[in-house]
Design an enzyme around this catalytic site. Structure first.
Site, PDB file in Angstrom:
ATOM      1  N   SER A  80      40.550  46.834  46.504  1.00  0.00           N
ATOM      2  CA  SER A  80      39.696  47.137  47.340  1.00  0.00           C
ATOM      3  C   SER A  80      40.668  47.688  49.344  1.00  0.00           C
ATOM      4  O   SER A  80      41.494  47.054  49.193  1.00  0.00           O
ATOM      5  CB  SER A  80      39.539  45.462  47.803  1.00  0.00           C
ATOM      6  OG  SER A  80      39.017  45.230  48.994  1.00  0.00           O
ATOM      7  N   HIS A 103      36.850  49.935  45.477  1.00  0.00           N
ATOM      8  CA  HIS A 103      36.158  48.819  45.951  1.00  0.00           C
ATOM      9  C   HIS A 103      35.984  48.550  47.458  1.00  0.00           C
ATOM     10  O   HIS A 103      36.983  48.918  48.607  1.00  0.00           O
ATOM     11  CB  HIS A 103      36.655  47.688  45.475  1.00  0.00           C
ATOM     12  CG  HIS A 103      36.000  46.442  46.120  1.00  0.00           C
ATOM     13  ND1 HIS A 103      35.156  46.201  44.732  1.00  0.00           N
ATOM     14  CD2 HIS A 103      35.407  45.558  46.655  1.00  0.00           C
ATOM     15  CE1 HIS A 103      34.565  45.304  44.786  1.00  0.00           C
ATOM     16  NE2 HIS A 103      34.904  44.307  46.053  1.00  0.00           N
ATOM     17  N   ASP A 105      34.288  46.633  50.896  1.00  0.00           N
ATOM     18  CA  ASP A 105      33.944  45.366  51.334  1.00  0.00           C
ATOM     19  C   ASP A 105      32.991  45.665  52.429  1.00  0.00           C
ATOM     20  O   ASP A 105      33.585  45.441  53.194  1.00  0.00           O
ATOM     21  CB  ASP A 105      35.138  44.804  51.443  1.00  0.00           C
ATOM     22  CG  ASP A 105      35.470  43.659  49.995  1.00  0.00           C
ATOM     23  OD1 ASP A 105      34.141  43.517  49.084  1.00  0.00           O
ATOM     24  OD2 ASP A 105      35.922  43.707  49.749  1.00  0.00           O
ATOM     25  N   MET A 107      30.661  43.870  54.997  1.00  0.00           N
ATOM     26  CA  MET A 107      30.693  42.043  55.386  1.00  0.00           C
ATOM     27  C   MET A 107      30.034  42.594  57.183  1.00  0.00           C
ATOM     28  O   MET A 107      30.229  43.041  57.816  1.00  0.00           O
ATOM     29  CB  MET A 107      32.202  40.983  55.848  1.00  0.00           C
ATOM     30  CG  MET A 107      32.527  41.611  54.583  1.00  0.00           C
ATOM     31  SD  MET A 107      34.166  40.754  54.528  1.00  0.00           S
ATOM     32  CE  MET A 107      35.208  40.249  53.449  1.00  0.00           C
ATOM     33  N   HIS A 136      30.240  46.877  47.917  1.00  0.00           N
ATOM     34  CA  HIS A 136      30.391  44.765  47.203  1.00  0.00           C
ATOM     35  C   HIS A 136      29.614  44.660  49.298  1.00  0.00           C
ATOM     36  O   HIS A 136      30.804  44.868  50.428  1.00  0.00           O
ATOM     37  CB  HIS A 136      31.628  44.610  47.260  1.00  0.00           C
ATOM     38  CG  HIS A 136      31.168  42.939  47.347  1.00  0.00           C
ATOM     39  ND1 HIS A 136      32.438  42.269  46.829  1.00  0.00           N
ATOM     40  CD2 HIS A 136      30.601  42.252  46.660  1.00  0.00           C
ATOM     41  CE1 HIS A 136      31.889  40.693  46.908  1.00  0.00           C
ATOM     42  NE2 HIS A 136      30.669  41.294  47.159  1.00  0.00           N
ATOM     43  N   MET A 138      28.279  42.236  51.868  1.00  0.00           N
ATOM     44  CA  MET A 138      28.170  41.155  51.865  1.00  0.00           C
ATOM     45  C   MET A 138      27.331  40.665  53.354  1.00  0.00           C
ATOM     46  O   MET A 138      27.532  40.357  54.362  1.00  0.00           O
ATOM     47  CB  MET A 138      29.846  40.614  51.921  1.00  0.00           C
ATOM     48  CG  MET A 138      30.191  40.127  50.452  1.00  0.00           C
ATOM     49  SD  MET A 138      31.551  39.712  51.023  1.00  0.00           S
ATOM     50  CE  MET A 138      33.005  41.799  50.605  1.00  0.00           C
ATOM     51  N   MET A 209      32.377  36.547  41.714  1.00  0.00           N
ATOM     52  CA  MET A 209      33.465  36.475  42.992  1.00  0.00           C
ATOM     53  C   MET A 209      34.158  34.969  42.042  1.00  0.00           C
ATOM     54  O   MET A 209      33.357  34.047  41.814  1.00  0.00           O
ATOM     55  CB  MET A 209      32.463  36.132  44.188  1.00  0.00           C
ATOM     56  CG  MET A 209      31.618  36.579  45.478  1.00  0.00           C
ATOM     57  SD  MET A 209      32.898  38.877  45.824  1.00  0.00           S
ATOM     58  CE  MET A 209      33.970  38.023  46.327  1.00  0.00           C
ATOM     59  N   GLY A 214      33.866  36.674  52.053  1.00  0.00           N
ATOM     60  CA  GLY A 214      34.684  36.934  53.350  1.00  0.00           C
ATOM     61  C   GLY A 214      36.089  36.940  54.397  1.00  0.00           C
ATOM     62  O   GLY A 214      36.168  38.412  55.367  1.00  0.00           O
ATOM     63  N   GLY A 216      39.754  38.712  52.253  1.00  0.00           N
ATOM     64  CA  GLY A 216      40.841  38.781  50.965  1.00  0.00           C
ATOM     65  C   GLY A 216      42.051  37.880  51.609  1.00  0.00           C
ATOM     66  O   GLY A 216      42.340  37.202  51.940  1.00  0.00           O
ATOM     67  N   ASP A 247      35.932  39.523  41.052  1.00  0.00           N
ATOM     68  CA  ASP A 247      36.883  39.957  42.275  1.00  0.00           C
ATOM     69  C   ASP A 247      37.326  38.934  43.495  1.00  0.00           C
ATOM     70  O   ASP A 247      36.894  37.968  43.895  1.00  0.00           O
ATOM     71  CB  ASP A 247      35.347  40.527  43.753  1.00  0.00           C
ATOM     72  CG  ASP A 247      35.716  40.859  45.003  1.00  0.00           C
ATOM     73  OD1 ASP A 247      37.276  41.043  45.206  1.00  0.00           O
ATOM     74  OD2 ASP A 247      34.618  41.241  45.704  1.00  0.00           O
ATOM     75  N   GLY A 248      38.486  38.736  43.883  1.00  0.00           N
ATOM     76  CA  GLY A 248      39.009  38.017  45.045  1.00  0.00           C
ATOM     77  C   GLY A 248      40.044  36.798  44.035  1.00  0.00           C
ATOM     78  O   GLY A 248      40.241  36.176  42.930  1.00  0.00           O
ATOM     79  N   GLY A 249      41.163  37.050  44.941  1.00  0.00           N
ATOM     80  CA  GLY A 249      42.737  36.277  44.224  1.00  0.00           C
ATOM     81  C   GLY A 249      43.179  37.188  42.484  1.00  0.00           C
ATOM     82  O   GLY A 249      43.648  36.212  42.103  1.00  0.00           O
ATOM     83  N   GLY A 269      42.962  43.663  45.906  1.00  0.00           N
ATOM     84  CA  GLY A 269      43.110  44.145  46.899  1.00  0.00           C
ATOM     85  C   GLY A 269      44.738  43.541  47.332  1.00  0.00           C
ATOM     86  O   GLY A 269      45.497  45.001  47.494  1.00  0.00           O
ATOM     87  N   SER A 270      44.429  42.214  47.789  1.00  0.00           N
ATOM     88  CA  SER A 270      45.798  42.318  48.294  1.00  0.00           C
ATOM     89  C   SER A 270      47.169  42.256  47.454  1.00  0.00           C
ATOM     90  O   SER A 270      48.235  42.879  47.547  1.00  0.00           O
ATOM     91  CB  SER A 270      46.381  41.332  48.693  1.00  0.00           C
ATOM     92  OG  SER A 270      45.296  40.583  49.055  1.00  0.00           O
TER      93      SER A 270
END
Ligand code: DX5
Ligand code: ZN
Length: 290
Positions: A80, A103, A105, A107, A136, A138, A209, A214, A216, A247-249, A269-270
């Site tokens: 991401s 990816h 994102d 928002m 994606h 959002m 999700m 919202g 990262g 997606d996420g964490g 992402g991170s």
């Protein structure tokens, strides 16, 4: 010998040694020896490339390979760019080009509290990479912007089931397909899997999700694992080709849990952008197998 084929007159079988890289949209990597007489009628094998004769035979064909223990399914990775350094976006994207998707994102400050970037940035990204762009959305009422995101270079456009009126979800999926793009549907942590089931046969991707959308850098919500398994069960039991993305964490540890629960595509992402060696880190994620 290399790629050379051997034909045994006695056994009336053809053995082909090759590296199988892709069946439809599912990646495998393993050197194997095949007996041509074993290949089921739904598959065809020519010059070391396995193809499905009809799209509907995909799930069956893949299952055949898996049941035989011949192939190993690999995860797809979608870095991401929300976690990239925007001051050098070009080289950041270049550094993750061994991944499967990029990816993106979007928002709007309404559907989620944060604001990120939109189609002008997507257009610039499209010019500098051939990676499939996994967008994606959002944003509220996503059908309003499908045309712009399609024309700006998206390959997959995913929107949230919570962001569109239920009477418009079919219409929005149709609009995405009408632009020749893949359509995905996403659900927030508080939305049950059942919310996407009425559409699962006509979409190309389900995005579960694993954090509240919202931002990262949030912590993976492990309570989402049964939801991932539930969606996987539906995909298997109905023999669908739809991909299952999380997606996420996501990091090596949580990715393994997701892959075990049935995820095909890992958005990270991170974890990817903070890695010292991004290509090596992406490879480790890709090698996660069920
Ligand atoms: C969150 C976004 C994610 C985010 C993931 O709303 O949809 O794609 O970038 O970031 P990490 O991997 O850092 O949790
Ligand atoms: Zn995302």
């Amino acid at each position: 010998m290399g790629q050379k084929s051997r034909y045994s007159k006695h056994e009336k079988t053809l053995q082909i040694r090759f590296r199988l890289l892709q069946v439809e949209n599912i990646r495998f990597q393993k050197e194997i020896v095949l007996l041509l007489k074993d290949v089921p009628p739904s598959l065809s094998l020519e010059a070391g490339v396995l193809t499905q004769k009809t799209p509907t035979s995909n799930a069956k064909g893949v299952k055949w390979w898996e049941d035989k223990g011949i192939v190993t399914k690999m995860a797809k990775v979608a870095p991401s760019i929300l976690a990239a350094d925007f001051s050098k976006l070009g080289s950041e994207i270049e550094s993750v080009n061994t991944a499967d998707y990029l990816h993106f994102d979007v928002m709007d400050g309404n559907f989620v509290p944060n604001i990120s970037f939109g189609f002008p940035v997507l257009e610039s990204v499209r010019k500098i990479t051939d990676m499939p762009l996994d967008v994606h959305l959002m944003i509220d009422s996503p059908s309003r912007y499908v045309t712009e995101f399609a024309k700006s270079g998206s390959d997959i456009i995913t929107f949230h089931v919570e962001a569109e009126g239920s009477d418009k979800i079919h219409h929005t999926i149709g609009k995405i397909h009408g632009h020749g793009k893949k359509a995905g549907l996403s659900i927030k942590p508080s939305t049950p899997a059942e919310a996407i089931l009425p559409y699962i046969e006509i979409i190309d991707l389900v995005l579960v999700m694993t954090v509240e959308p919202g931002y990262g850098g949030q912590k993976f919500i492990s309570e989402m694992l049964p939801k991932i398994s539930r969606v996987r069960d539906v995909i298997e039991s109905r023999k669908l080709c739809c991909e299952l993305e999380v997606d996420g964490g996501i990091n090596l540890e949580t990715a393994k849990l997701c892959v075990n629960a049935g995820a095909d595509v890992l958005v990270a992402g991170s974890d990817v952008f903070m890695a010292d060696n991004k290509a090596a880190h992406i490879a480790k994620l890709q090698q996660l197998q069920k």
